[in-house]
Design an enzyme around this catalytic site. Structure first.
Site, short mmCIF file in Angstrom:
data_model
loop_
_atom_site.label_atom_id
_atom_site.label_comp_id
_atom_site.label_asym_id
_atom_site.label_seq_id
_atom_site.Cartn_x
_atom_site.Cartn_y
_atom_site.Cartn_z
N HIS A 140 -13.32 2.79 9.22
CA HIS A 140 -12.49 1.68 8.71
C HIS A 140 -13.04 1.21 7.35
O HIS A 140 -13.42 0.06 7.17
CB HIS A 140 -12.43 0.52 9.71
N GLU A 169 -10.85 0.87 18.11
CA GLU A 169 -12.09 1.12 17.37
C GLU A 169 -13.15 0.04 17.56
O GLU A 169 -14.34 0.32 17.43
CB GLU A 169 -11.80 1.31 15.87
N ALA A 185 -3.99 2.58 8.26
CA ALA A 185 -3.44 1.25 8.56
C ALA A 185 -4.18 0.61 9.74
O ALA A 185 -5.15 -0.13 9.52
CB ALA A 185 -1.95 1.35 8.80
N ARG A 186 -3.78 0.93 10.95
CA ARG A 186 -4.47 0.40 12.13
C ARG A 186 -4.56 1.50 13.19
O ARG A 186 -3.59 2.24 13.40
CB ARG A 186 -3.73 -0.81 12.71
N ILE A 189 0.84 -1.21 0.00
CA ILE A 189 0.00 0.00 0.00
C ILE A 189 0.87 1.26 0.00
O ILE A 189 0.62 2.21 -0.76
CB ILE A 189 -0.97 -0.01 1.21
N PRO A 232 2.05 -2.48 9.51
CA PRO A 232 1.14 -3.36 10.26
C PRO A 232 1.17 -3.03 11.76
O PRO A 232 2.13 -2.39 12.22
CB PRO A 232 1.71 -4.77 10.02
N ASP A 274 -8.86 6.71 9.05
CA ASP A 274 -9.85 5.68 8.71
C ASP A 274 -9.96 4.66 9.84
O ASP A 274 -10.87 3.84 9.84
CB ASP A 274 -9.44 4.96 7.41
N ASP A 280 11.11 2.48 6.20
CA ASP A 280 10.68 1.09 6.30
C ASP A 280 11.78 0.34 7.03
O ASP A 280 12.97 0.65 6.85
CB ASP A 280 10.46 0.49 4.90
N1 LIG Z 1 -8.06 0.62 6.47
C1 LIG Z 1 -8.17 -0.49 5.77
O1 LIG Z 1 -9.26 -0.82 5.30
C2 LIG Z 1 -6.96 -1.36 5.51
C3 LIG Z 1 -6.99 -2.23 4.44
C4 LIG Z 1 -5.87 -3.01 4.16
C5 LIG Z 1 -4.74 -2.92 4.96
N2 LIG Z 1 -4.75 -2.08 6.03
C6 LIG Z 1 -3.56 -1.98 6.89
O2 LIG Z 1 -2.48 -1.51 6.11
C7 LIG Z 1 -1.30 -2.19 6.56
C8 LIG Z 1 -0.27 -2.18 5.45
O3 LIG Z 1 -0.72 -3.01 4.39
P1 LIG Z 1 0.27 -3.47 3.22
O4 LIG Z 1 -0.52 -4.33 2.31
O5 LIG Z 1 1.01 -2.34 2.65
O6 LIG Z 1 1.28 -4.38 4.05
P2 LIG Z 1 2.73 -4.85 3.61
O7 LIG Z 1 3.05 -6.01 4.48
O8 LIG Z 1 2.81 -5.02 2.14
O9 LIG Z 1 3.67 -3.61 4.00
C9 LIG Z 1 3.97 -3.25 5.30
C10 LIG Z 1 5.37 -2.61 5.28
O10 LIG Z 1 5.63 -2.09 6.59
C11 LIG Z 1 7.01 -2.35 6.89
N3 LIG Z 1 7.18 -2.29 8.34
C12 LIG Z 1 6.91 -3.24 9.26
N4 LIG Z 1 7.21 -2.77 10.50
C13 LIG Z 1 7.63 -1.51 10.34
C14 LIG Z 1 8.05 -0.49 11.24
N5 LIG Z 1 8.11 -0.70 12.56
N6 LIG Z 1 8.43 0.70 10.73
C15 LIG Z 1 8.40 0.92 9.37
N7 LIG Z 1 8.03 -0.01 8.48
C16 LIG Z 1 7.64 -1.20 8.96
C17 LIG Z 1 7.28 -3.71 6.28
O11 LIG Z 1 8.66 -3.93 6.09
C18 LIG Z 1 6.49 -3.60 4.97
O12 LIG Z 1 7.32 -3.11 3.92
C19 LIG Z 1 -1.80 -3.59 6.94
O13 LIG Z 1 -0.95 -4.22 7.88
C20 LIG Z 1 -3.17 -3.31 7.50
O14 LIG Z 1 -3.07 -3.17 8.90
C21 LIG Z 1 -5.83 -1.29 6.31
#
Ligand SMILES: NC(=O)c1ccc[n+]([C@@H]2O[C@H](COP(=O)([O-])OP(=O)(O)OC[C@H]3O[C@@H](n4cnc5c(N)ncnc54)[C@H](O)[C@@H]3O)[C@@H](O)[C@H]2O)c1
Length: 337
Positions: A302, A262, A232-233, A151, A205, A257, A170
């Site tokens: 969300h 939540e 994200a969360r 994302i 995450p 979001d 990252d």
């Molecule tokens: N609001 C929504 O509806 C919705 C929908 C989908 C995903 N999400 C959230 O978005 C998050 C990201 O999704 P994604 O598909 O990009 O995941 P992804 O696993 O592809 O990417 C996450 C990135 O974060 C990096 N990371 C991990 N810990 C870290 C830290 N402490 N500091 C910096 N970087 C760090 C990882 O190396 C990775 O590159 C998901 O974990 C989920 O919680 C929310």
């Protein structure tokens, strides 16, 4: 194999499930914790969404459980350690729509930068006057993207299209540096990102090390008037600290979001009637409500994942994963760690 689906509320999803597995599978519209599992002890596999509390307490009610699929990317609602100890295969949907969530992050950002929500409200109130609705350009401003996965990368491409300067942090720089070069973003450490960004967008995450990473201390390192976007969360941000920073105008605005705690907001009437109210939960809820009502905060329920296109991709991937498991094939979306 007895399969149960939870949090299935729409007819088209039910139809897709029945077409794939026949009508012998169980389909509940409620989350896992709201179903009486004692009468379904023979369940072998469950498919849930994020509002199912997949804790050891709930999962231990299903002694035959071998498979747990979540129809989401995030899996912080699942006790992964418990599943590992019971050899339960856990799957998620890692790539259902990085564009879907990134587009929503951009929508929140534009809502803030161009006062879109207030502008529409103004016209609806019968006035066509634009005073007080001046925004700011995104072009040439610096955005800090925390988490450069699926994302975060998609969002960076969109920001590139808007001619923004992009800083990225990252924890796996070696893994993402080629992509960073390709998109044309600058990888930096977190301190630099906090210090130099006009806007910060979270795409990591929820992990022990990211829980409440946006707090009083980290906010103090940011620019005055920073804008924060979180798709994200919710638990990445300490709601009370964010509220405090908004009240002191350290943070100009936020697009959220997701909100800390939540799931309590959904259950808050129930929470209010509980005998043992946890004070800390109440504090989070109060802060959340104040954020929801703050004029510079735009909270959505969300909803970033919620497009018909994404939901169809989620269902297709979830059903393929469980088929792979049943047929003894490699389960591509298994979460290994
Ligand atoms: N609001 C929504 O509806 C919705 C929908 C989908 C995903 N999400 C959230 O978005 C998050 C990201 O999704 P994604 O598909 O990009 O995941 P992804 O696993 O592809 O990417 C996450 C990135 O974060 C990096 N990371 C991990 N810990 C870290 C830290 N402490 N500091 C910096 N970087 C760090 C990882 O190396 C990775 O590159 C998901 O974990 C989920 O919680 C929310």
């Amino acid at each position: 194999m007895k399969i149960a689906f939870f949090e299935v509320t729409e007819a088209w999803e039910r139809k897709g499930i029945i077409e794939a597995f026949g009508d012998s599978c169980l389909i509940f519209d409620k989350p896992l914790q709201e179903v009486d599992l004692s009468v379904h002890q023979d369940i072998d596999a469950i498919l849930v969404f994020i509002y199912s509390h997949c804790t050891s307490e709930q999962l231990s009610k299903l002694p035959n459980l071998k498979y747990l699929g979540t129809r989401s990317t995030g899996y912080d609602h699942i006790d992964k350690q418990y599943c590992n100890s019971k050899n339960i295969v856990v799957t998620n949907v890692p790539r259902y729509g990085e564009n879907t969530v990134a587009e929503f992050a951009l929508a929140l950002l534009l809502t803030i930068s161009r006062k879109v929500y207030s502008s529409i409200k103004r016209v609806r109130s019968g006035s066509f006057d634009f005073s007080g609705l001046r925004g700011f350009d995104l072009a040439k401003r610096t955005i800090g993207i925390v988490g450069f996965g699926n994302i975060g990368q998609k969002f960076a491409k969109m920001c590139k299209g808007l001619e923004m300067n992009i800083l990225v942090y990252d924890t796996t720089p070696d893994k993402v540096s080629a992509k960073a070069n390709e998109i044309g973003v600058t990888l930096v450490d977190l301190e630099t990102l906090y210090k130099d960004s006009d806007i910060i967008s979270l795409h990591v995450p929820l992990l022990p090390q990211t829980t409440r990473m946006i707090n009083k201390e980290s906010i103090s390192k940011m620019k005055n008037g920073v804008v924060i976007i979180n798709t994200a969360r919710g638990d990445l941000i300490n709601s009370s600290d964010l509220l405090d920073a908004l009240m002191h105008e350290k943070v100009l605005a936020a697009g959220l979001d997701v909100l800390e705690g939540e799931s309590m907001i959904k259950d808050e009437l129930e929470l209010l009637h509980k005998e043992n109210k946890e004070v800390s939960n109440m504090q989070i809820l109060v802060a959340d409500h104040m954020l929801m009502n703050h004029q510079n905060v735009f909270v959505t329920p969300h909803n970033a994942f919620n497009t018909q296109d994404a939901l169809e991709r989620i269902l297709v991937t979830s059903l393929s994963s469980i088929k792979e498991f049943i047929e003894g094939r490699t389960v591509v979306c298994q979460i290994k760690s």
